[in-house]
Write an enzyme that holds these catalytic residues in place. Structure first.
Site, short mmCIF file in Angstrom:
data_model
loop_
_atom_site.label_atom_id
_atom_site.label_comp_id
_atom_site.label_asym_id
_atom_site.label_seq_id
_atom_site.Cartn_x
_atom_site.Cartn_y
_atom_site.Cartn_z
N TYR A 53 0.92 -1.18 -0.02
CA TYR A 53 0.04 0.08 0.05
C TYR A 53 0.91 1.31 0.10
O TYR A 53 1.89 1.22 0.43
CB TYR A 53 -0.73 -0.16 1.32
CG TYR A 53 -2.01 -1.06 1.21
CD1 TYR A 53 -2.43 -1.61 0.07
CD2 TYR A 53 -2.72 -1.12 2.43
CE1 TYR A 53 -3.36 -2.59 0.29
CE2 TYR A 53 -3.60 -2.14 2.28
CZ TYR A 53 -4.14 -2.83 1.18
OH TYR A 53 -5.09 -3.78 1.26
N SER A 236 -13.74 -4.61 0.83
CA SER A 236 -14.62 -4.23 -0.10
C SER A 236 -15.86 -4.18 0.29
O SER A 236 -17.05 -4.62 -0.50
CB SER A 236 -14.22 -5.04 -1.22
OG SER A 236 -14.90 -4.40 -2.51
N LEU A 238 -17.91 -1.76 0.74
CA LEU A 238 -18.76 -0.77 0.00
C LEU A 238 -18.68 -1.10 -1.44
O LEU A 238 -18.84 0.03 -2.24
CB LEU A 238 -18.74 0.73 0.50
CG LEU A 238 -19.00 1.09 1.91
CD1 LEU A 238 -18.54 2.49 1.88
CD2 LEU A 238 -20.29 0.89 1.92
N PHE A 240 -16.11 -1.13 -3.78
CA PHE A 240 -15.14 0.16 -4.26
C PHE A 240 -15.91 1.54 -4.11
O PHE A 240 -15.73 2.44 -4.65
CB PHE A 240 -14.89 -0.11 -5.63
CG PHE A 240 -13.43 0.35 -5.94
CD1 PHE A 240 -12.31 -0.16 -5.72
CD2 PHE A 240 -13.43 1.74 -6.77
CE1 PHE A 240 -11.23 0.25 -6.00
CE2 PHE A 240 -12.24 2.12 -7.17
CZ PHE A 240 -11.18 1.61 -6.78
N GLY A 241 -16.78 1.70 -3.30
CA GLY A 241 -17.80 2.80 -3.25
C GLY A 241 -18.91 2.97 -4.05
O GLY A 241 -19.64 3.82 -3.63
N LEU A 243 -21.62 1.12 -3.36
CA LEU A 243 -22.56 0.82 -2.78
C LEU A 243 -23.09 2.23 -1.85
O LEU A 243 -23.93 2.27 -1.46
CB LEU A 243 -22.59 -0.42 -1.95
CG LEU A 243 -22.74 -1.64 -2.64
CD1 LEU A 243 -22.21 -2.67 -1.58
CD2 LEU A 243 -24.27 -1.99 -3.15
N GLY A 245 -23.75 4.72 -3.43
CA GLY A 245 -24.70 5.39 -4.43
C GLY A 245 -24.24 6.70 -5.04
O GLY A 245 -24.76 7.22 -5.78
N LYS A 246 -22.85 6.98 -4.64
CA LYS A 246 -22.18 8.21 -5.32
C LYS A 246 -21.88 8.14 -6.90
O LYS A 246 -21.73 9.22 -7.28
CB LYS A 246 -21.07 8.70 -4.42
CG LYS A 246 -19.74 7.87 -4.42
CD LYS A 246 -18.75 8.27 -3.54
CE LYS A 246 -17.49 7.24 -3.78
NZ LYS A 246 -16.51 7.61 -2.71
#
Length: 348
Positions: A53, A236, A238, A240-241, A243, A245-246
């Protein structure tokens, strides 16, 4: 905050674990320390990182995440924080890691010793609580690939040899417990059986993807991990984000999809967008944010020990942590299962 025993270890970890793969790319040192401070103030005692990372990984930023955590950890009482990090697995046809130990990442004694010493130096600590194999040394389908094909099998370090390496690290006091990541039911069973038969360190955790759009862990791994007493660290959570909704209407500026286009290839699959929209609608119906719904669902599963969250702002972190107070009732769970039946595991 609530805490659970991780597998059959002596670690008591917060039900929410702070993931850190954005530190060093999306977040500066100052921002990372503020996020860590806030999470710790809210009772999160479990921090997850990796030698490769921040992600997406590259030579220029390699190890920065552990460095950032190390500067923060040096100011804390060490035994109050549970630190998990990961050693890179062998590169495959879709992942090139030539900048990590000159591409030598198989799970053997030389590579693992170099990896743990590097991690300990960057983390400014004498030991890590949980040391994880980031992905199997052998061939397995990874990161959204679902079909096993034996023609892709390759030379690998035998699991017994891998366990012997980690036994040496435990004896040296460099790690307390061993975990695996992105593993299969066969892998969990093999690691567990060999450890029991030969008196080698037993795996206590598995870190695999699990969320509303990827529930394949339930099919075979839940049973396997239950009988081997291996706790799931769900990542994971969400998707990768998505979920949150954005991304339903556009890609927000400075979001991960904006900064790293193409990094989300496992989510470019049929029915994924439709499933996300359906789950977002359920959240709104019950006056929850989509983030709260998605994280509360993961935490509600009996086989999940800790739910890994990632946030690049304090506001995101606050929303993520707020999910700890939400208990989904039978009506919401029934609606979630109806969507799952309509769009089963679109990102598995």
């Amino acid at each position: 905050m609530r805490y659970k025993q991780l597998g059959d270890s002596q670690l008591q970890v917060s039900e929410i674990c702070l993931g850190t793969m954005n530190y060093g790319k999306q977040n500066t040192l100052d921002e990372a320390q503020k996020l860590l401070d806030y999470a710790f103030s809210q009772g999160i005692n479990f921090i997850d990182t990796a030698e490769m990372y921040p992600a997406p990984t590259c030579a220029k930023t390699l190890g920065k995440t552990e460095e950032y955590i190390g500067k923060w950890l040096s100011k804390k009482q060490r035994d109050k924080v549970t630190i998990a990090t990961k050693v890179c697995g062998r590169p495959n046809e879709t992942l090139s890691l030539n900048w990590i130990r000159e591409g030598k990442s198989c799970i053997n004694d030389v590579n693992v010793q170099k990896a743990i010493d590097g991690s300990l130096s960057r983390l400014q600590t004498d030991y890590v609580d949980l040391y994880q194999i980031h992905w199997p040394d052998r061939y397995v389908p990874l990161f959204g690939a679902s079909d096993y094909n034996p023609r892709y099998e390759r030379e690998t370090i035998p699991i017994i040899e891998q366990l012997e390496v980690f036994a040496d690290l435990v004896k040296a006091g460099k790690i307390r417990y061993l975990g695996i990541s992105n593993e299969t039911p066969w892998g969990v069973s093999e690691f567990s059986h060999l450890a029991q038969q030969l008196g080698l360190p037993k795996i206590v955790s598995i870190q695999n993807a699990y969320n509303l759009t990827n529930r394949v862990f339930e099919i075979n791994l839940a049973e396997t991990c239950h009988f081997h007493r291996v706790g799931l660290m769900a990542y994971s959570t969400l998707a990768f984000g998505y979920l949150s909704g954005k991304y339903l209407s556009k890609i927000p500026k400075n979001s991960r999809l904006d900064l790293f286009p193409g990094f989300d290839r496992r989510y470019h699959k049929p029915n994924f967008a439709e499933a996300v929209k359906a789950y977002v609608d359920i959240a709104h119906q019950y006056e929850l944010t989509p983030v709260q719904l998605a994280l509360a669902f993961v935490r509600s599963r009996w086989f999940v020990t800790t739910t890994i969250i990632g946030a690049s702002t304090i506001e995101q972190l606050q929303e993520n942590i707020s999910s700890i107070e939400i208990e989904l009732d039978s009506d919401i769970l029934a609606q979630i299962d109806q969507i799952h039946a309509r769009y089963p595991n679109p990102t598995s």
